[in-house]
Design an enzyme around this catalytic site. Structure first.
Site, PDB file in Angstrom:
ATOM      1  N   ASN A 140      -4.888 -10.453   6.831  1.00 29.45           N
ATOM      2  CA  ASN A 140      -4.699  -8.874   6.802  1.00 29.45           C
ATOM      3  C   ASN A 140      -5.580  -7.837   8.085  1.00 29.45           C
ATOM      4  O   ASN A 140      -5.184  -7.314   8.501  1.00 29.45           O
ATOM      5  CB  ASN A 140      -4.011  -8.014   6.426  1.00 29.45           C
ATOM      6  CG  ASN A 140      -2.122  -8.541   5.692  1.00 29.45           C
ATOM      7  OD1 ASN A 140      -1.788  -9.306   6.453  1.00 29.45           O
ATOM      8  ND2 ASN A 140      -2.211  -7.921   5.135  1.00 29.45           N
TER       9      ASN A 140
ATOM     10  N   THR B  34       1.112  -1.127   0.126  1.00 26.03           N
ATOM     11  CA  THR B  34       0.035  -0.061  -0.078  1.00 26.03           C
ATOM     12  C   THR B  34       1.124   0.946   0.127  1.00 26.03           C
ATOM     13  O   THR B  34       1.484   1.494   1.146  1.00 26.03           O
ATOM     14  CB  THR B  34      -0.676  -0.192   1.600  1.00 26.03           C
ATOM     15  OG1 THR B  34      -1.540  -1.297   1.463  1.00 26.03           O
ATOM     16  CG2 THR B  34      -1.673   1.894   1.338  1.00 26.03           C
TER      17      THR B  34
ATOM     18  N   ASN C   1      -4.723  -5.195  12.504  1.00 25.65           N
ATOM     19  CA  ASN C   1      -5.758  -4.874  12.272  1.00 25.65           C
ATOM     20  C   ASN C   1      -7.088  -5.173  13.497  1.00 25.65           C
ATOM     21  O   ASN C   1      -8.064  -5.697  13.202  1.00 25.65           O
ATOM     22  CB  ASN C   1      -6.869  -4.801  11.079  1.00 25.65           C
ATOM     23  CG  ASN C   1      -5.803  -3.873   9.388  1.00 25.65           C
ATOM     24  OD1 ASN C   1      -5.472  -2.318   9.734  1.00 25.65           O
ATOM     25  ND2 ASN C   1      -5.015  -4.708   8.579  1.00 25.65           N
TER      26      ASN C   1
ATOM     27  N   HIS D  62      -7.754 -10.660  -1.536  1.00 25.22           N
ATOM     28  CA  HIS D  62      -6.895 -10.526  -0.670  1.00 25.22           C
ATOM     29  C   HIS D  62      -7.884 -10.808   0.808  1.00 25.22           C
ATOM     30  O   HIS D  62      -9.096 -10.490   0.816  1.00 25.22           O
ATOM     31  CB  HIS D  62      -6.968  -9.040   0.063  1.00 25.22           C
ATOM     32  CG  HIS D  62      -6.097  -8.248   1.191  1.00 25.22           C
ATOM     33  ND1 HIS D  62      -5.434  -9.159   2.122  1.00 25.22           N
ATOM     34  CD2 HIS D  62      -5.506  -6.829   0.632  1.00 25.22           C
ATOM     35  CE1 HIS D  62      -4.786  -8.610   2.785  1.00 25.22           C
ATOM     36  NE2 HIS D  62      -4.423  -6.936   2.076  1.00 25.22           N
TER      37      HIS D  62
ATOM     38  N   TYR E  73      -8.958  -7.647   7.110  1.00 26.79           N
ATOM     39  CA  TYR E  73      -9.550  -7.131   6.273  1.00 26.79           C
ATOM     40  C   TYR E  73     -10.524  -7.969   6.216  1.00 26.79           C
ATOM     41  O   TYR E  73     -11.054  -8.955   6.466  1.00 26.79           O
ATOM     42  CB  TYR E  73      -9.136  -6.273   4.863  1.00 26.79           C
ATOM     43  CG  TYR E  73      -8.210  -5.844   4.935  1.00 26.79           C
ATOM     44  CD1 TYR E  73      -8.124  -4.772   5.302  1.00 26.79           C
ATOM     45  CD2 TYR E  73      -6.570  -5.665   4.511  1.00 26.79           C
ATOM     46  CE1 TYR E  73      -7.669  -3.129   5.796  1.00 26.79           C
ATOM     47  CE2 TYR E  73      -5.831  -5.107   5.687  1.00 26.79           C
ATOM     48  CZ  TYR E  73      -6.960  -3.771   5.427  1.00 26.79           C
ATOM     49  OH  TYR E  73      -4.982  -3.057   6.073  1.00 26.79           O
TER      50      TYR E  73
HETATM   51  C1  8OZ Z   1      -0.482  -0.987   5.349  1.00 26.57           C
HETATM   52  C2  8OZ Z   1      -1.042  -0.194   5.608  1.00 26.57           C
HETATM   53  C3  8OZ Z   1      -2.536  -0.228   4.815  1.00 26.57           C
HETATM   54  C4  8OZ Z   1      -3.226  -0.804   4.731  1.00 26.57           C
HETATM   55  C5  8OZ Z   1      -2.300  -5.038   4.519  1.00 26.57           C
HETATM   56  C6  8OZ Z   1      -3.502  -3.888   2.885  1.00 26.57           C
HETATM   57  O1  8OZ Z   1      -2.182  -5.291   5.110  1.00 26.57           O
HETATM   58  C7  8OZ Z   1      -2.616  -3.820   3.374  1.00 26.57           C
HETATM   59  C8  8OZ Z   1      -1.976  -1.851   4.690  1.00 26.57           C
HETATM   60  C9  8OZ Z   1      -0.721  -2.586   4.681  1.00 26.57           C
HETATM   61  O2  8OZ Z   1      -3.075  -6.028   3.616  1.00 26.57           O
END
Ligand code: 8OZ
Length: 371
Positions: free
Chosen positions: A181, A25, A238, A178, A183
């Site tokens: 992480n 990112t 996250n 994806h 999400y």
């Molecule tokens: C760093 C900052 C914002 C998003 C991920 C898409 O960790 C990210 C991400 C990484 O998969």
């Protein structure tokens, strides 16, 4: 014995070597539109066997950060066409990482200023980035609302549409889902974020349902041979957490084994951090064995903190592909540097997120430094 520098086939993707640029990112796409500078950045790195784009939102609802790109809307698709054209002209292969952030977002980034969506209405203890007066500001993520089961087919459809746009309209060689992480898809998988009581929550097979529905829909649309997926069984990113990740992820890969995917991309340990997490043990060899035992033939891609020696050992141990993240930020010619044991440029974290060419397209090739 294959080397890191030998060609390899991953599904339909014929790759010149086993070195992959991991998704990174960079927050340089205002209005979610990929810029000419992004085309230059990716093309500079086209000697990687495979480039995976930075995470790319499949819809406005899927957005969670300022200035990350999207794969919806004419201007966004036109921006990506410039990127794939530049990479292909430079002889590279590129897949786009399809992203829905779920609860890792902020009202201000959502359509109509609404709440971010999630499996359950549990706020993630993490931050996202807004741009205020031109400067990035870190803010806590907003409280999400739980998705109705009736809304899920639309989300699956949106992934499918993005995958079709990726290969038919914008010229990508394939897509990476994806699933990592913390999400949306990872939020559904893990019981720290999924407390649903319907068919999408509770037992493992229910929590895996959305990720598998999305993957099947994409495979149905563009073929498994052009589809990869990224998973992070024990990431700390996250606020992701599952109380028993080993059987969860073994179930996921066994189901994925039936879909003839191009590759599985596994983040070992904490994303971008420690590979060994004593508080979150995980057996990656057992994960791979479960995938192969179930007939999975996709390439096995490993990621997280690899250097050349570790990557060579991983290939000896049976990994098909090794993804490098931060080293690719600072070394556009990383493949050649690894091949010739040249020293690596060090990346500057101050320019990772947002900004322009500085710390983005201005890292020199080794040849430029020595001549
Ligand atoms: C760093 C900052 C914002 C998003 C991920 C898409 O960790 C990210 C991400 C990484 O998969």
């Amino acid at each position: 014995m294959p080397s890191l520098f030998d060609p390899v086939q991953a599904g339909d993707l014929q790759l010149a070597n086993r070195i992959v640029m991991a998704p990174l990112t960079r927050n340089r796409a205002p209005d979610a539109i990929p810029t000419p500078l992004m085309a230059e950045y990716y093309a500079q790195r086209a000697t990687a066997g495979l480039l995976i784009t930075e995470a790319t939102a499949i819809s406005h609802q899927a957005q969670g950060y300022a200035d990350v790109p999207g794969l919806y809307g004419t201007e966004q698709l036109d921006g990506w066409k410039r990127v794939t054209g530049a990479v292909h002209d430079a002889g590279g292969k590129i897949v786009v990482q399809l992203w829905h952030v779920g609860r890792v977002s902020h009202n201000e980034l959502q359509p109509g200023g609404g709440k971010p969506v999630a499996p359950s209405a549990i706020t993630a203890r993490t931050k996202t980035v807004l741009i205020k007066d031109g400067a990035p500001v870190f803010v806590p993520t907003s409280e999400p609302r739980a998705l109705d089961a009736e809304e899920l087919p639309e989300i699956v459809h949106t992934y499918r549409a993005a995958a079709l746009n990726a290969v038919e309209t914008t010229g990508f060689d394939g897509v990476e889902i994806h699933g990592a992480n913390g999400y949306l898809l990872d939020q559904f998988l893990k019981n720290g974020s999924n407390q649903r009581t319907d068919d999408y929550g509770g037992p493992i097979r229910n929590r895996a349902r959305l990720l598998l529905e999305v993957t099947r829909a994409i495979v149905d649309a563009i073929g498994g041979g052009r589809t990869g997926i990224r998973l992070s069984p024990v990431t700390l990113a996250n606020d992701a957490f599952d109380s028993d990740p080993q059987p969860l992820f073994e179930h996921v890969v066994k189901q994925l084994a039936r879909l003839d995917l191009a590759y599985l991309h596994i983040i070992e340990g904490a994303t971008g951090g420690a590979r060994d997490l004593p508080e979150r043990p995980f057996d990656y060899a057992a994960l791979k064995a479960a995938y192969r035992a179930a007939g999975g033939k996709g390439a096995w891609m490993v990621n997280n903190g690899y250097d050349k020696a570790m990557a060579e050992q991983a290939v000896k141990d049976g990994a098909d592909l090794v993804a490098f993240g931060k080293p690719f930020i600072a070394n556009p010619d990383l493949v050649q540097r690894l091949r010739s044991n040249a020293p690596l440029n060090q990346p500057d974290p101050a320019t990772f997120y947002g900004g322009g060419a500085e710390g983005y397209t201005d890292y020199p090739d080794h040849e430029e430094l020595v001549n």
